[in-house]
Design a protein around this motif. Structure first.
Motif, PDB file in Angstrom:
ATOM      1  N   GLY A  11       0.842  -1.195   0.000  1.00  0.00           N
ATOM      2  CA  GLY A  11       0.000   0.000   0.000  1.00  0.00           C
ATOM      3  C   GLY A  11       0.875   1.242   0.000  1.00  0.00           C
ATOM      4  N   GLU A  12       0.603   2.134   0.914  1.00  0.00           N
ATOM      5  CA  GLU A  12       1.381   3.371   1.016  1.00  0.00           C
ATOM      6  C   GLU A  12       2.527   3.251   2.005  1.00  0.00           C
ATOM      7  N   ASN A  13       2.670   2.080   2.620  1.00  0.00           N
ATOM      8  CA  ASN A  13       3.657   1.923   3.685  1.00  0.00           C
ATOM      9  C   ASN A  13       4.838   1.073   3.231  1.00  0.00           C
ATOM     10  N   ILE A  14       6.028   1.461   3.686  1.00  0.00           N
ATOM     11  CA  ILE A  14       7.225   0.650   3.501  1.00  0.00           C
ATOM     12  C   ILE A  14       7.523  -0.054   4.815  1.00  0.00           C
ATOM     13  N   HIS A  15       7.640  -1.352   4.764  1.00  0.00           N
ATOM     14  CA  HIS A  15       7.907  -2.146   5.962  1.00  0.00           C
ATOM     15  C   HIS A  15       9.356  -2.618   5.934  1.00  0.00           C
ATOM     16  N   PHE A  16      10.041  -2.434   7.055  1.00  0.00           N
ATOM     17  CA  PHE A  16      11.427  -2.865   7.188  1.00  0.00           C
ATOM     18  C   PHE A  16      11.462  -4.093   8.086  1.00  0.00           C
ATOM     19  N   VAL A  17      11.985  -5.189   7.542  1.00  0.00           N
ATOM     20  CA  VAL A  17      12.078  -6.436   8.297  1.00  0.00           C
ATOM     21  C   VAL A  17      13.536  -6.674   8.674  1.00  0.00           C
ATOM     22  N   THR A  18      13.762  -7.618   9.559  1.00  0.00           N
ATOM     23  CA  THR A  18      15.101  -7.817  10.108  1.00  0.00           C
ATOM     24  C   THR A  18      16.087  -8.302   9.052  1.00  0.00           C
ATOM     25  N   GLU A  19      17.310  -7.792   9.131  1.00  0.00           N
ATOM     26  CA  GLU A  19      18.389  -8.227   8.255  1.00  0.00           C
ATOM     27  C   GLU A  19      19.120  -9.399   8.911  1.00  0.00           C
ATOM     28  N   ASN A  20      19.199 -10.514   8.221  1.00  0.00           N
ATOM     29  CA  ASN A  20      19.936 -11.654   8.765  1.00  0.00           C
ATOM     30  C   ASN A  20      20.705 -12.407   7.686  1.00  0.00           C
ATOM     31  N   ASP A  21      20.820 -11.793   6.503  1.00  0.00           N
ATOM     32  CA  ASP A  21      21.595 -12.382   5.407  1.00  0.00           C
ATOM     33  C   ASP A  21      22.251 -11.219   4.666  1.00  0.00           C
ATOM     34  N   GLY A  22      23.323 -10.685   5.256  1.00  0.00           N
ATOM     35  CA  GLY A  22      23.880  -9.436   4.747  1.00  0.00           C
ATOM     36  C   GLY A  22      22.882  -8.317   4.985  1.00  0.00           C
ATOM     37  N   HIS A  23      22.521  -7.609   3.921  1.00  0.00           N
ATOM     38  CA  HIS A  23      21.524  -6.542   4.033  1.00  0.00           C
ATOM     39  C   HIS A  23      20.136  -7.025   3.640  1.00  0.00           C
ATOM     40  N   HIS A  24      19.963  -8.333   3.594  1.00  0.00           N
ATOM     41  CA  HIS A  24      18.687  -8.898   3.169  1.00  0.00           C
ATOM     42  C   HIS A  24      18.035  -9.680   4.309  1.00  0.00           C
ATOM     43  N   HIS A  25      16.786 -10.011   4.103  1.00  0.00           N
ATOM     44  CA  HIS A  25      16.012 -10.804   5.058  1.00  0.00           C
ATOM     45  C   HIS A  25      15.883 -12.216   4.495  1.00  0.00           C
ATOM     46  N   ARG A  26      16.051 -13.216   5.354  1.00  0.00           N
ATOM     47  CA  ARG A  26      16.010 -14.597   4.884  1.00  0.00           C
ATOM     48  C   ARG A  26      15.233 -15.492   5.845  1.00  0.00           C
ATOM     49  N   ASP A  27      14.281 -16.214   5.293  1.00  0.00           N
ATOM     50  CA  ASP A  27      13.575 -17.293   6.005  1.00  0.00           C
ATOM     51  C   ASP A  27      12.974 -16.870   7.338  1.00  0.00           C
ATOM     52  N   GLY A  28      12.457 -15.640   7.411  1.00  0.00           N
ATOM     53  CA  GLY A  28      11.745 -15.216   8.617  1.00  0.00           C
ATOM     54  C   GLY A  28      12.542 -14.406   9.602  1.00  0.00           C
ATOM     55  N   GLY A  29      13.880 -14.360   9.471  1.00  0.00           N
ATOM     56  CA  GLY A  29      14.696 -13.512  10.339  1.00  0.00           C
ATOM     57  C   GLY A  29      14.601 -13.893  11.804  1.00  0.00           C
ATOM     58  N   VAL A  30      14.620 -12.892  12.674  1.00  0.00           N
ATOM     59  CA  VAL A  30      14.645 -13.160  14.116  1.00  0.00           C
ATOM     60  C   VAL A  30      13.317 -13.716  14.613  1.00  0.00           C
ATOM     61  N   ALA A  31      12.236 -13.459  13.889  1.00  0.00           N
ATOM     62  CA  ALA A  31      10.925 -13.978  14.293  1.00  0.00           C
ATOM     63  C   ALA A  31      10.522 -15.169  13.433  1.00  0.00           C
ATOM     64  N   ALA A  32      11.499 -15.916  12.945  1.00  0.00           N
ATOM     65  CA  ALA A  32      11.233 -17.033  12.044  1.00  0.00           C
ATOM     66  C   ALA A  32      10.392 -18.105  12.706  1.00  0.00           C
ATOM     67  N   PHE A  33       9.552 -18.734  11.915  1.00  0.00           N
ATOM     68  CA  PHE A  33       8.702 -19.799  12.439  1.00  0.00           C
ATOM     69  C   PHE A  33       9.528 -20.984  12.924  1.00  0.00           C
ATOM     70  N   HIS A  34      10.686 -21.244  12.287  1.00  0.00           N
ATOM     71  CA  HIS A  34      11.477 -22.406  12.710  1.00  0.00           C
ATOM     72  C   HIS A  34      12.187 -22.162  14.034  1.00  0.00           C
ATOM     73  N   LYS A  35      12.109 -20.932  14.561  1.00  0.00           N
ATOM     74  CA  LYS A  35      12.684 -20.633  15.877  1.00  0.00           C
ATOM     75  C   LYS A  35      11.626 -20.548  16.970  1.00  0.00           C
ATOM     76  N   ALA A  36      10.362 -20.656  16.586  1.00  0.00           N
ATOM     77  CA  ALA A  36       9.269 -20.483  17.539  1.00  0.00           C
ATOM     78  C   ALA A  36       8.904 -21.803  18.208  1.00  0.00           C
ATOM     79  N   LEU A  37       8.321 -21.698  19.377  1.00  0.00           N
ATOM     80  CA  LEU A  37       7.814 -22.867  20.088  1.00  0.00           C
ATOM     81  C   LEU A  37       6.334 -23.011  19.756  1.00  0.00           C
ATOM     82  N   TRP A  38       5.992 -24.105  19.106  1.00  0.00           N
ATOM     83  CA  TRP A  38       4.639 -24.332  18.611  1.00  0.00           C
ATOM     84  C   TRP A  38       3.823 -25.132  19.629  1.00  0.00           C
TER      85      TRP A  38
END
Length: 456
Positions: free
Chosen positions: A107-134
């Motif tokens: 939309g009109e908003n720019i969202h900044f997500v966590t950097e975890n692959d150089g200056h890029h975001h990869r596989d969910g970053g710090v809030a990745a699903f594979h790091k969560a307790l389900w």
């Protein structure tokens, strides 16, 4: 430890025990990580834990009846925490793959997500699903796991309720594992869940020599051109006449040697299929010597093929996402939010939600027109060595000079010792799809299905 037979099943048994305990260093909260072991009674068995909804073991007999664990993994919870950057057999999300520049416009908003692959975001970053307790509960023929990701987690908008079920169908002719993935959100947000399962059908510890004796077939006639950071350029290149043509079975020993990076890390564009034929055939991996094979089916439009070509101790330890500090944390919600933890009640967040298995009406997603072709990189000639690049120096050091990554049962894992075939959307799609199309896709992309057939 508890053991029981699933209701309605004649041979499926399930054992539950504790895999370990996670402690949040900031809050002192301790949470048990549960492990479920499922045995089909027909040769196929596997284990899944509530940390990342990860498959920690998957065993299958060969043609002579010898049983081997065929997915890479670790023996202890601590190892999964320390090496979380590898995403071994965990559910990747919210977005599988990379988001270029760790930002996107919605939309009109720019969202900044966590950097975890150089200056890029990869596989969910710090809030990745594979790091969560389900959370987890039993089904008639498997296990259902669920996770609530709060609004603002990792920089993504909207709260998300994600569910993953692992099922062993009783009426299948061949041993099968079905993996169903579903997610609903309170607001438009990128959603591209997938499962990162590293296979070596000769055995998880068989290494590169055995992986070279695998055959790979992939239903794709194009692949994505990328930058050196593996961000798609928008160009699509045809596989015909290259070392990446897997439309007919190809020995991995030949395929892994010829890409300039010294292995495989490519995203392939799957051949478009009508909705009524989904989930569609994606790939088949075979190990003729053992007789084991796996077929992957999915409703995704792309598949990432990755052979761990860059697996070395410096890579594992230097990744910011691999420190383990962010695994299993109870993160506070943004100020003023209507709930306070990522384990908030799903009923509170999604009061109108009834049945995750119902799914939306399916719509065909086209890959779009191919970008005008640029200069396509050539594969190396047989026996030619890959060039040494400054950013990849550690990847070309002989494995004999470095200790391997310690895996299950005292084994050591080295580069090109396993292969992931990960159905997913196009990497960085949120920055490439036109806004009017992206809004519709993001709102409707709430059901994803992966089916794995394990054939003896």
């Amino acid at each position: 430890m508890t053991s029981r037979r699933c209701p309605g099943a004649t041979s499926l048994t399930v054992t539950e025990d504790r895999f370990g305990v996670l402690e949040d260093e900031r809050t002192g909260e301790r949470q048990a990580v549960r492990r479920f072991a499922l045995d089909s009674g027909r040769g196929l068995s596997f284990q899944v834990v509530t940390l990342g909804a990860a498959v920690t073991a998957l065993s299958l007999p060969d043609r002579r009846g010898a049983v081997e664990d065929i997915v890479l993994g670790f023996d202890s919870l601590q190892d999964y925490v320390e090496h979380s950057a590898l995403s071994l057999s965990g559910v990747m999300g919210r977005v599988s793959g990379r988001v270029g520049g760790a930002s996107f416009r919605l939309g009109e908003n720019i969202h900044f997500v966590t950097e975890n692959d150089g200056h890029h975001h990869r596989d969910g970053g710090v809030a990745a699903f594979h790091k969560a307790l389900w959370e987890a509960k039993m089904l008639e023929d498997g296990v259902l796991l669920s996770h609530v990701s709060w609004d603002g987690a990792g920089g993504f908008p909207g709260a998300v309720l994600a569910e993953v079920s692992y099922r062993l169908p009783r009426d299948s002719v061949l041993p099968e594992l079905w993996v169903d993935m579903t997610a609903v959100a309170t607001a438009p947000t990128p959603l591209d869940m997938s499962l990162a399962m590293p296979f070596n059908l000769a055995g998880h510890d068989a290494g590169e020599p055995a992986l070279k004796d695998h055959l790979l077939t992939l239903d794709a006639d194009q692949y994505l051109a990328t930058t050196r950071d593996f961000i798609p350029t928008g160009q699509l290149w045809y596989v015909g006449g290259t070392c990446l043509d897997f439309r007919k079975p190809v020995w991995l020993g030949l395929a892994m040697e010829r890409p300039p990076i010294g292995g495989l890390e490519h995203t392939f564009c799957l051949t478009p299929m009508p909705p009524q034929e989904r989930p569609r055939f994606v790939a088949r991996l075979e190990h003729p010597m053992s007789g084991r094979a796996v077929e992957v089916r999915s409703d995704h439009c792309a598949a990432r093929v990755y052979s761990f070509w860059d697996l070395s101790p410096p890579w594992v330890m230097d990744q910011a996402a691999g420190t383990g500090d962010d695994v299993g944390r109870t993160e506070p919600a943004p100020e003023g939010h209507f709930y306070k933890e990522n384990r908030a009640s799903a009923d509170e967040l999604f009061p109108d939600y009834v049945d995750l298995y119902a799914g939306p009406e399916e719509e065909e997603e086209g890959a779009g027109d191919a970008a005008e072709a640029g200069e396509q990189p050539e594969c190396l000639e047989e026996g030619e060595r890959p060039p040494t690049q400054k950013s990849d120096v550690s990847c070309h050091v002989s494995a004999t000079t470095l200790p391997g990554l310690a895996g299950k049962g005292g084994s050591s894992y080295y580069k090109n010792g396993a292969i992931m075939i990960t159905p997913q959307g196009y990497p960085n799609a949120v920055n490439k799809i036109p806004l009017n199309l992206a809004k519709k896709i993001l709102e409707d992309m709430d059901f994803q299905f992966i089916k794995l057939f394990f054939i003896v």
